[in-house]
Design a protein around this motif. Structure first.
Motif, short mmCIF file in Angstrom:
data_model
loop_
_atom_site.label_atom_id
_atom_site.label_comp_id
_atom_site.label_asym_id
_atom_site.label_seq_id
_atom_site.Cartn_x
_atom_site.Cartn_y
_atom_site.Cartn_z
N GLY A 143 0.81 -1.22 0.00
CA GLY A 143 0.00 0.00 0.00
C GLY A 143 0.84 1.26 0.00
N VAL A 144 1.90 1.29 0.81
CA VAL A 144 2.77 2.47 0.87
C VAL A 144 3.49 2.68 -0.46
CG1 VAL A 144 4.83 3.43 1.96
CG2 VAL A 144 3.05 2.44 3.36
N VAL A 145 4.02 1.61 -1.03
CA VAL A 145 4.75 1.74 -2.30
C VAL A 145 3.80 2.18 -3.42
CG1 VAL A 145 6.02 0.45 -4.06
CG2 VAL A 145 6.58 0.15 -1.65
N LEU A 146 2.62 1.59 -3.49
CA LEU A 146 1.66 2.00 -4.52
C LEU A 146 1.19 3.44 -4.33
CD1 LEU A 146 -0.53 -1.19 -5.02
CD2 LEU A 146 1.18 -0.24 -6.57
N GLY A 147 0.94 3.82 -3.08
CA GLY A 147 0.54 5.21 -2.81
C GLY A 147 1.62 6.20 -3.18
#
Length: 106
Positions: free
Chosen positions: A90-94
């Motif tokens: 989630g952090v990388v995609l965000g």
């Protein structure tokens, strides 16, 4: 009553007689906008680097704790490992999404 009318009249004329002010140059060239753009770009870049590293360290820690736990606690540690993986994704995609959005404004 007289003072209210006097105040309203004064405000009315002060608004009509005040000179118009316009910003010099574009807002996109202001320091605030360019600085904020650079800040968001730097933060998202660091997040894309740090998130997998921290998630990897947490997963290693959770696996060590899971290996020393009994059957009931192993389920909790398995859930924590899954949460760490999903959070990292989630952090990388965000961060990548924010970088793409910021890229359109350059």
């Amino acid at each position: 009553m007289r003072y209210t009318i006097l105040i309203a009249y004064t405000l009315y004329w002060s608004l009509l007689s005040s000179p118009s002010a316009f910003a010099a140059g574009d807002i996109k060239d202001s320091k605030l906008v360019t600085g904020t753009e650079k800040l968001i770009g730097d933060v998202t870049t660091w997040l894309m680097i740090l998130a997998p590293v921290i998630a990897g360290l947490l997963i290693i820690y959770f696996c060590i704790r899971r290996s020393a736990a009994d059957e009931m606690d192993q389920k909790k540690w398995n859930n924590r490992i899954i949460v760490a993986i999903v959070s990292c994704i989630g952090v990388v995609l965000g961060s990548a999404t924010l970088n793409i959005i910021i890229g359109y404004y350059k």
